[in-house]
Structure formats: C-alpha cells, structure tokens
Motif scaffolding. Structure first.
Motif, PDB file in Angstrom:
ATOM      1  N   LEU A 528       0.854  -1.122  -0.116  1.00 22.69           N
ATOM      2  CA  LEU A 528      -0.046   0.172   0.026  1.00 22.69           C
ATOM      3  C   LEU A 528       0.859   1.278   0.059  1.00 22.69           C
ATOM      4  O   LEU A 528       0.337   2.039  -0.687  1.00 22.69           O
ATOM      5  CB  LEU A 528      -1.126   0.016   1.300  1.00 22.69           C
ATOM      6  CG  LEU A 528      -1.976  -1.231   1.267  1.00 22.69           C
ATOM      7  CD1 LEU A 528      -2.746  -1.123   2.491  1.00 22.69           C
ATOM      8  CD2 LEU A 528      -3.056  -0.870  -0.037  1.00 22.69           C
ATOM      9  N   ARG A 529       1.983   1.131   0.784  1.00 23.21           N
ATOM     10  CA  ARG A 529       2.832   2.393   0.948  1.00 23.21           C
ATOM     11  C   ARG A 529       3.544   2.661  -0.614  1.00 23.21           C
ATOM     12  O   ARG A 529       3.769   3.543  -0.851  1.00 23.21           O
ATOM     13  CB  ARG A 529       3.907   2.239   1.950  1.00 23.21           C
ATOM     14  CG  ARG A 529       3.311   2.432   3.211  1.00 23.21           C
ATOM     15  CD  ARG A 529       3.404   3.600   3.603  1.00 23.21           C
ATOM     16  NE  ARG A 529       2.701   3.836   5.000  1.00 23.21           N
ATOM     17  CZ  ARG A 529       3.483   3.875   6.242  1.00 23.21           C
ATOM     18  NH1 ARG A 529       4.687   3.413   6.191  1.00 23.21           N
ATOM     19  NH2 ARG A 529       2.801   3.878   7.141  1.00 23.21           N
ATOM     20  N   SER A 530       3.740   1.731  -1.411  1.00 26.44           N
ATOM     21  CA  SER A 530       4.444   1.636  -2.875  1.00 26.44           C
ATOM     22  C   SER A 530       3.391   2.226  -4.029  1.00 26.44           C
ATOM     23  O   SER A 530       3.971   2.250  -4.881  1.00 26.44           O
ATOM     24  CB  SER A 530       5.129   0.278  -3.076  1.00 26.44           C
ATOM     25  OG  SER A 530       4.395  -0.576  -3.352  1.00 26.44           O
ATOM     26  N   VAL A 531       2.212   2.281  -3.525  1.00 24.25           N
ATOM     27  CA  VAL A 531       1.274   2.858  -4.632  1.00 24.25           C
ATOM     28  C   VAL A 531       1.994   4.282  -5.058  1.00 24.25           C
ATOM     29  O   VAL A 531       1.728   5.058  -4.192  1.00 24.25           O
ATOM     30  CB  VAL A 531      -0.327   2.853  -4.068  1.00 24.25           C
ATOM     31  CG1 VAL A 531      -1.105   3.672  -5.271  1.00 24.25           C
ATOM     32  CG2 VAL A 531      -0.779   1.412  -3.842  1.00 24.25           C
ATOM     33  N   PRO A 532       1.964   4.399  -6.400  1.00 27.05           N
ATOM     34  CA  PRO A 532       2.455   5.621  -6.846  1.00 27.05           C
ATOM     35  C   PRO A 532       1.623   6.677  -6.354  1.00 27.05           C
ATOM     36  O   PRO A 532       0.252   6.658  -6.536  1.00 27.05           O
ATOM     37  CB  PRO A 532       2.283   5.636  -8.391  1.00 27.05           C
ATOM     38  CG  PRO A 532       2.397   4.096  -8.652  1.00 27.05           C
ATOM     39  CD  PRO A 532       1.625   3.473  -7.437  1.00 27.05           C
ATOM     40  N   PRO A 533       2.357   7.810  -5.879  1.00 27.93           N
ATOM     41  CA  PRO A 533       1.322   9.110  -5.332  1.00 27.93           C
ATOM     42  C   PRO A 533       0.560   9.696  -6.360  1.00 27.93           C
ATOM     43  O   PRO A 533      -0.367  10.117  -6.107  1.00 27.93           O
ATOM     44  CB  PRO A 533       2.668  10.068  -4.773  1.00 27.93           C
ATOM     45  CG  PRO A 533       3.578   9.287  -4.571  1.00 27.93           C
ATOM     46  CD  PRO A 533       3.805   7.892  -5.740  1.00 27.93           C
ATOM     47  N   ALA A 534       1.020   9.889  -7.719  1.00 28.42           N
ATOM     48  CA  ALA A 534       0.206  10.200  -8.705  1.00 28.42           C
ATOM     49  C   ALA A 534      -1.315   9.759  -8.784  1.00 28.42           C
ATOM     50  O   ALA A 534      -2.029  10.481  -9.202  1.00 28.42           O
ATOM     51  CB  ALA A 534       0.765  10.123 -10.094  1.00 28.42           C
ATOM     52  N   ALA A 535      -1.163   8.211  -8.544  1.00 23.54           N
ATOM     53  CA  ALA A 535      -2.581   7.669  -8.595  1.00 23.54           C
ATOM     54  C   ALA A 535      -3.643   8.276  -7.340  1.00 23.54           C
ATOM     55  O   ALA A 535      -4.627   8.313  -7.565  1.00 23.54           O
ATOM     56  CB  ALA A 535      -2.403   6.187  -8.650  1.00 23.54           C
TER      57      ALA A 535
END
Length: 655
Positions: A528-535
């Motif tokens: 969950l922490r590695s989900v791209p911030p842009a998304a």
C-alpha cells in the motif's frame, strides 16, 4: 464441489485401485537396505560420502561444544558479550549478556550451550555452502533461474517434513539435526547473498572495470564490500532459520533446548514452557546482535581512512586479548565448564532452586489457565470450540467426503482461475500424487486446517496491514511486536496454545495464524505504501474520500503484494499446522510424528512426501498470474523484513 458433497456425500472415497498401498512397506525395505549399506565394511562411494559428511558434522558439533566447555561458563559469557559489544554496540552486548545470565538462572545453561553448538555448526555449514552459491547466482542470471525451483522447494516444504528422510539417510543424533537444519537454512543464505550482489549499483561495477579491474578484483574489492550489509542480513536470517529447526530436530536426537521442549510436551509442561522461554530469549538476542553488527559494520555508513582501519585492528586485538585473559583467569580459579548447580541457590523466601521456583510459577499459571472456572478458560475454550465446530470440521467434511474426482477437479479449476494453466496442472499432479500415496483423507484434513488458518491470518493481517499503512504511528508501534514474532521458532508458538485451547486441531491452527500474521502485515503495508502518489492524487482530485481511495485505488494497485502476502502466509501456516501433529492435531503431521516416535519410517516418509506435494500445490496456486521470481527475489518464509526493491523516479513514480 458443494453440490457434489450434498448429493454424493461419502459415496466415492479415493479408490483403492489408484492407491499405491505397498509404498510404506517398500520404503521400510529401502530403509533397511540403506542401513545395511551404511554399516557395511566396504560401502560404495555414495554411502561413504554420506557417512563422511555425517561424521564431519558430528565432529563439528562436538568440537564446538568442547570449545564452549573449555572457555568455561565465565569465558563463554565474556566472549559472547565482548564480541557483540565490539562489533554491534553496547546495547546489543547488554542483550547478549542478559540472555546468558537468564540461561544460567533458569537452570538451562548446559542445554542452551548444546543448542548454541548445534546452531553454530549448522550456520557455519549453511554459510559455507550458501554464500558462494549466492555470489555466483548474483552474477549469473541463468544460474539463478536454474536453482530457483530448488530453493523454492526447500523453503516450501515444512521443516517438520525434513526429519524422516534425514533419519533414514543419517540415522539419529546431533549430526542428523545439523544436516536437517542445513537443508532448511541454505535458501535464505543463497537468496539474500545473491540479492546483495545484484543490488550493487552498475555505476560502481563499471567504474572498477574502467580502471582495469578483473572480474575477481571487481567481486572482492567492489561488489562484496558494498554487499556486506546484505550478506550480514543473510547471516541473520540463516541463524533464525537454523534456530527454528534445531528446536524441532530435538525429535531426532538433537540435544539441547529442543530435546527439553519435545520431551516436556508429554511429561513436564512447565519445563517445556521454560525451555521455550529460553529459546525465545536466545532467538531475540541473536537477532538483535546480528542486526546491530550489520548496521555498525556497513561500509556505506563507515568511511574509514588507513589510520582508522589500523586503529580498528588494534581495538579488535585488544578485545581478543581481554577475552583470553578472562578465560585464563577463570580456568586458573577453577571455573566449571557449565554454570554450577550450587549457584542456582534459593532465596530466603523460596526454599528451592531458582529453576524450581520459576517452574512453580509456570505450573501455577497452567493450573489456572486449565481450571474450568477461570476467566481465561471461559474465554479460550468457547473460541476453540467455535473454530472447530464452525470452520475446521465442516471444511474437513467437505474436502474429505466430497467425491474424490469432484474435489480434485474443483481444486484444479480454482487453481486455474487464480493463477493460470501451469499452476493448475501442477496442483492437479500434486493432489493426485497425495491420493496415489494413500494419503487423500489425511491430506485433505491438513488442507482444511491450512485453509481455515490462512483465511483467519489473511483477514487479520490485511486489516492490520491497511491500518499500519494508513497510520505511521501504528506502524511504529507494531514494528517491535512484529520483529519479535518473526524471531520465534515455529514449535514455540504451539506450546502456549496447548493449554489455552486444548481442543484437538485448534492449538496448531491458532499458533499458525500467529506465526503467519507478521509477514502478511508487512507485505500489505509495504504494498500500500508503494502505490504511486500520482494515482492517489488523481483520485483525490476527482473528489474521492479516504475510504474510496483505499478501496478503489490503493488496494487494487497493491494486489500483487497482497497476493504475495497470502502466498507466504499459506506456506508459513502449513509449516506450523503439521507440527501440530505432535500435540494431537491429527492428519499428516500426526503421521510424521508417529513415524518418528514409533519407528514407522515408511509411513512417516509417505506423510512427509504428501506434505511436500500439498505445499507445492498451495504455493503455486497462491502465487497469482503476475508475481514472478524476478519481481520478488526475496520471497520466502520470514522475509517480511525485506522490502520489495523499487527504483524511484525524480517525480516520485515507482518503476
């Protein structure tokens, strides 16, 4: 499958015509033949090599034990404490000192030193074999791909299943315990060493080659020094794996704390728990010491000049000299090899040794827990019955009593839907092999326990993992708890639940849930922490609430990490569930335990092979269609401490 169960319940068990009923007897004959060959006057080269390796392992354990005895108990404490203090810092040294003192006060000094000797021998051999293989695998992609299936199989098979084949090949005793541990502990040494070598930046390698360095110079002067921290992490994980199995190896003659635990399960519950506490203390001390040494000796954090290196060497020589002086003085003053019994004296309050006092306290707690009128029993007993009556027994009945061809076809189709054609074919072959070996009913019983435990572990692990990913404070509070849970040997998890939930299969199931949860939590949190911030920012820009962002963006994009958590959880659950056979959980684990305790070698080996087949099937089914070895090179039990490697672009997106 449910329709087949309701319509044709218990009508079509696995047919005898498709069962190799003579397999246990054939294995018994093979075991007798192996025994004859091993004890022959002129054995062939294969058995000579096996016996030579067994003799070497036995000698190594004896030599280490004699070395600890020669140091005396005073010198052993001093050597361990000062060494860790020198390379890991005063906090780690204090933890190690406290661990040694606790072994002495608990009256388990001799058993603890025996366990330490067994584990040290297994770790040295594991590293001697695993590190060179890992270095070569880190530099050769083709070799890494070739050995990955073998490493997978070594980690998929529950440690408990190793015992029977090792007994047949190497008999029983400390050497058999070391060899069994060796097989289980080599994969983490290979994987993490290879990962460390691969993590060295290409710029560093290219710079050394630009200056004319040969391949060997690049390896020894650039790659290995820069991979030192990762290689020390390999040592840490190898130690944890080795300690985990050395305890179980008490069943095959591995002396020490494991022997105390396994014998105490049936005769002295308080002593078994006390030995379990000593194992926990040893695991935590070794884990903290190796982690501290890895951190403090990392060359990326310590840039030493020539003068600094010379000073470090002088300090190390002074440390060795100090240890030697302490040992000489201790021997001159007549210190015993082991902590003397007369030091375990009573206080003025308790007219007993310290060990007896502690055992009395533990027994009083056990008596309270098992008292039907106690509050604890009124809570745990209904929970155990609820799990048994509403989950374990119904699922076992469905898997066992559904027509065998319906169960086989249904599970294969589930594998196809989850992971694709190849995993489905693998699952079909492995499940069919379980039936052919005559282990269909106990195999499905074990599968029901694994599935129930995995479902509970995944539900709890995902919920806590999501909470930790959304709250840094929660993650910080959970970190020491998860670290501690991941250092405990497998058998230690079961001991408390034998008394908290004394209902057949329940202790093994609940213990396996506790064993698997830390890895699931870590992988879910990391995903969950590695989900791209842009998304996430895009979803918020369209007015999504926090819950919608989590449910519609983060969790779907973290699917691979969550599936990896399920995969690792199910393998770790299987490892503990089968150990539950020691305490009455039945199924395949019980058959392996019977083979060890009643000399029914053929039956035990067949059950071990069935566990192997079940483990491979479950592993392949839960890998998912897109998770590959290249995506997650650090996969394997207890690897929740390793984060998935990511290259981050300047804009913040993960590649």
């Amino acid at each position: 499958m449910l329709v087949g169960y309701l319509v044709l319940k218990a009508e079509y068990p696995w047919p005898a015509s498709l069962t190799w009923s003579d397999l246990p007897a054939e294995i018994d004959k093979a075991q007798d033949w192996l025994l004859e060959q091993r004890t022959a006057e002129n054995p062939n080269i294969f058995f000579a090599i096996l016996d030579g390796f067994r003799a070497f392992a036995d000698w190594l354990v004896t030599a280490l034990l004699n070395f600890f005895e020669w140091l005396t108990w005073v010198g052993t404490i001093a050597a361990g404490t000062v060494f860790v203090w020198r390379f890991g810092g005063w906090r780690a040294g204090l933890i190690v000192f406290g661990a040694f003192v606790s072994f002495a006060l608990m009256g388990l000094w001799e058993e603890s030193i025996q366990t330490l000797a067994l584990m040290t021998a297994a770790v040295l051999l594991s590293l001697a074999i695993g590190v060179p293989i890992g270095i070569y695998a880190g530099r050769n992609d083709r070799f890494l791909r070739a050995i990955t299936p073998g490493l997978d199989a070594m980690q998929i098979v529950p440690a408990f299943a190793y015992l029977m084949p090792i007994v047949i090949l190497f008999s029983v005793g400390p050497a058999a315990a070391v060899i069994c541990t060796l097989i289980y502990a080599i994969p983490p040494a290979v994987r993490i060493t290879a990962l460390g070598v691969r993590n060295v930046t290409a710029e560093s390698v290219e710079a050394s080659q630009a200056f004319g360095a040969t391949k060997s110079q690049t390896l020894f002067k650039v790659q290995l020094p820069l991979a030192r921290r990762q290689m020390l992490l390999a040592v840490n994980q190898t130690i944890m794996f080795a300690l985990s199995l050395v305890v179980i190896a008490g069943l095959i003659g591995g002396r020490g704390l494991g022997d105390v635990v396994t014998n105490g399960l049936y005769s002295n519950a308080a002593l078994a728990l006390l030995a379990g506490i000593a194992i926990v203390i040893m695991a935590i001390a070794l884990d903290r010491a190796t982690q501290a040494i890895a951190e403090r000796t990392d060359p990326a954090r310590r840039q030493l000049t020539d003068e600094g290196r010379k000073r470090e060497r002088y300090i190390t020589l002074a440390m060795l000299g100090g240890i030697a002086v302490i040992v000489v003085v201790a021997r001159a003053l007549g210190a015993d090899a082991y902590y003397p019994d007369e030091f375990e004296t009573s206080s003025a309050i308790y007219d007993a040794t310290i060990q007896d006092t502690i055992l009395g306290w533990i027994q009083s707690v056990l008596d309270y827990v098992q008292d039907p009128d106690s509050l604890v029993f009124k809570i745990t007993e209904p929970i155990g019955n609820f799990i048994l009556e509403n989950f374990l027994e119904p699922l076992r009945a469905v898997l066992v009593e559904t027509p065998w061809f319906v169960t086989l076809g249904g599970l294969t189709l589930i594998a196809f839907v989850l992971s694709g054609m190849r995993p489905a074919i693998t699952a079909l072959l492995m499940l069919a092999a379980i039936g052919v070996m005559g282990m269909w009913d106990p195999g499905m019983d074990t599968a029901s326990q694994v599935l129930v435990a995995t479902a509970l572990a995944v539900l709890i692990g995902i919920a806590i993992g999501v909470w930790a990913a959304e709250s840094p404070r929660v993650e910080k509070l959970l970190r020491p708890v998860l670290d501690t849970l991941q250092t405990l040997p497998q058998l230690v998890y079961i001991i408390p639940f034998i008394y908290l939930m004394p209902v057949s299969r329940v202790p093994g199931v609940v213990a396996s849930v506790l064993y698997a949860i830390p890895v699931i939590i870590r992988l879910v949190t990391s995903g969950l922490r590695s989900v791209p911030p842009a998304a996430v920012e895009a979803a918020q820009a369209f007015g999504a609430s926090r819950m919608q962002v989590l449910a519609k963006v983060k969790i779907p994009l973290a699917r691979e990490s969550i599936m990896l958590g399920v995969n690792q959880g199910i393998i770790m659950v299987l490892a503990v569930v089968v150990i539950g056979g020691l305490v009455g959980s039945g199924a395949l684990g019980d058959l392996v335990a019977r083979g060890l305790q009643r000399n029914e070698f053929g039956l035990g080996v067949v059950a071990s092979l069935a566990i192997l087949a079940l483990g491979i099937a479950l592993d392949r089914v839960t890998q998912g269609q897109r998770v590959t070895r290249e995506d997650m090179p650090e996969r394997g039990p207890m690897f929740g401490l390793l984060k998935r490697r990511q290259q981050v672009q300047p804009g913040g997106g993960a590649v």
